[in-house]
Design an enzyme around this catalytic site. Sequence first.
Site, short mmCIF file in Angstrom:
data_model
loop_
_atom_site.label_atom_id
_atom_site.label_comp_id
_atom_site.label_asym_id
_atom_site.label_seq_id
_atom_site.Cartn_x
_atom_site.Cartn_y
_atom_site.Cartn_z
N ASN A 38 8.78 24.18 -61.77
CA ASN A 38 8.58 23.03 -60.88
C ASN A 38 8.34 23.49 -59.45
O ASN A 38 9.14 23.20 -58.55
CB ASN A 38 9.78 22.09 -60.94
CG ASN A 38 9.79 21.25 -62.20
OD1 ASN A 38 8.75 21.03 -62.81
ND2 ASN A 38 10.95 20.78 -62.59
N SER A 49 6.56 18.81 -68.94
CA SER A 49 7.56 17.78 -69.16
C SER A 49 7.96 17.79 -70.64
O SER A 49 7.13 18.06 -71.50
CB SER A 49 7.02 16.40 -68.78
OG SER A 49 8.02 15.40 -68.92
N HIS A 56 4.85 12.68 -61.23
CA HIS A 56 5.46 12.29 -62.51
C HIS A 56 6.98 12.21 -62.37
O HIS A 56 7.62 11.25 -62.79
CB HIS A 56 5.06 13.30 -63.59
CG HIS A 56 5.90 13.29 -64.83
ND1 HIS A 56 7.16 13.85 -64.89
CD2 HIS A 56 5.66 12.82 -66.07
CE1 HIS A 56 7.65 13.71 -66.11
NE2 HIS A 56 6.77 13.08 -66.85
N ASN A 57 7.57 13.23 -61.75
CA ASN A 57 9.02 13.24 -61.59
C ASN A 57 9.50 12.17 -60.62
O ASN A 57 10.58 11.61 -60.78
CB ASN A 57 9.49 14.63 -61.13
CG ASN A 57 9.57 15.61 -62.29
OD1 ASN A 57 8.86 15.45 -63.28
ND2 ASN A 57 10.40 16.61 -62.16
N ASP A 98 13.69 38.42 -69.34
CA ASP A 98 14.60 37.56 -68.59
C ASP A 98 15.59 38.47 -67.87
O ASP A 98 15.96 39.53 -68.39
CB ASP A 98 15.34 36.60 -69.52
CG ASP A 98 16.04 35.47 -68.76
OD1 ASP A 98 15.47 34.37 -68.70
OD2 ASP A 98 17.13 35.70 -68.22
N GLY A 145 12.19 27.61 -71.11
CA GLY A 145 11.27 28.72 -71.32
C GLY A 145 11.43 29.33 -72.69
O GLY A 145 10.44 29.69 -73.35
N LEU A 201 13.50 33.05 -69.85
CA LEU A 201 13.74 32.61 -71.22
C LEU A 201 15.00 31.76 -71.32
O LEU A 201 15.77 31.86 -72.28
CB LEU A 201 13.83 33.83 -72.15
CG LEU A 201 12.57 34.69 -72.21
CD1 LEU A 201 12.82 35.97 -72.97
CD2 LEU A 201 11.41 33.92 -72.83
N LYS A 225 2.67 16.78 -61.65
CA LYS A 225 4.03 16.83 -62.20
C LYS A 225 5.04 16.36 -61.16
O LYS A 225 6.04 15.71 -61.49
CB LYS A 225 4.35 18.26 -62.65
CG LYS A 225 5.78 18.46 -63.19
CD LYS A 225 6.11 17.52 -64.34
CE LYS A 225 7.33 17.93 -65.13
NZ LYS A 225 8.54 18.20 -64.39
N GLU A 242 9.61 9.10 -62.57
CA GLU A 242 10.80 9.20 -63.43
C GLU A 242 12.05 8.76 -62.67
O GLU A 242 12.89 8.03 -63.21
CB GLU A 242 10.93 10.65 -63.89
CG GLU A 242 12.14 10.99 -64.72
CD GLU A 242 12.20 12.49 -64.96
OE1 GLU A 242 13.14 13.14 -64.45
OE2 GLU A 242 11.30 13.02 -65.64
N TYR A 243 12.17 9.17 -61.41
CA TYR A 243 13.32 8.75 -60.59
C TYR A 243 13.40 7.22 -60.54
O TYR A 243 14.46 6.62 -60.70
CB TYR A 243 13.17 9.27 -59.15
CG TYR A 243 13.58 10.69 -58.89
CD1 TYR A 243 13.41 11.69 -59.84
CD2 TYR A 243 14.11 11.05 -57.66
CE1 TYR A 243 13.77 13.00 -59.57
CE2 TYR A 243 14.48 12.35 -57.38
CZ TYR A 243 14.30 13.33 -58.34
OH TYR A 243 14.65 14.62 -58.07
#
Length: 301
Positions: free
Chosen positions: A95, A121, A176-177, A30, A12, A8, A173, A180-181
């Site tokens: 991730n 994301s 995707h990252n 958590d 999260g 959390l 994902k 993004e880089y």
Amino acid sequence: MEIAFIGLGRMGGNMARRLMRSGFRVVGYDHNPTAAQALAAEGLVAAASLSELVGQLSAPRTVWLMLPAGEITEATLNTLSTLLAPGDLLIDGGNAYYKDSQRRAAALAEKGIQFADVGVSGGVWGLENGYGLMYGSPEAVEGRLEPLMKALAPAPDKGWLRAGPVGAGHFTKMVHNGIEYGMMQALAEGLNLIHHKRDLNVDLAALTEAWRYGTVIRSWLLDLTAQYLASDQSLERIAPVVEDSGEGRWTVLEAIELGVPIPVITQSLYTRFESQDPEDYDERLLAIMRKMFGGHAVTKL
């Protein structure tokens, strides 16, 4: 509907909030009790342990993990595999490396526990704007995942997708990252070039704000960059160190395995590595080599 959330932290916790606002009963745990108690004031049912969390749910249970990739996720999944029952569904929204997700799904399937991997994301803005979601799962659990995707996404019919079987969520994902880089690197390099053209004295805050409208490169990354530059263009208090989360590394490794060239993403990852090296030993060696073969002066600290 009800769901359990493990992990959390900022992301999260905001995802749990968004689900509660959509009418879900959310049970949360958590390792830091303060995080769960803070959300309890907003309606979350706080659990003091994983076993208590599972006990708060009706079968078939759905449990969503938002934990860092690696050992903590592995250990938590192993514990949950002894607490859950056949027909329950485990979702990993962290991730994680997609091959780990495939391996974990196979191990859980032996106990009759379903598994889905979800690439998420949206970062700190997801609570208000919704999250981009790409998931991998058996077809049999699509009906259980769909209400979650619709509640977390920017709109019920936008921003989420079953990308394929287990592994597809974290794989897409990961890529995707990596993209993004590359996008971040291109923006940073271009603005750095303009910054160094001192005689033109371009106002980077005004420029990036103008670029946000009508240009081919308009994007959320540009929006956020313009927002920051409006308050600080010098960046004098920002250390030139850029961490990498690990997903860029996995993307480059996958490209090597498949023999697929991704030079922009690869170079952007290497730039991050360079920023993390406080010794700059390779540059020092270059200076010495240049002195030795050409007699060039060396700048000393």
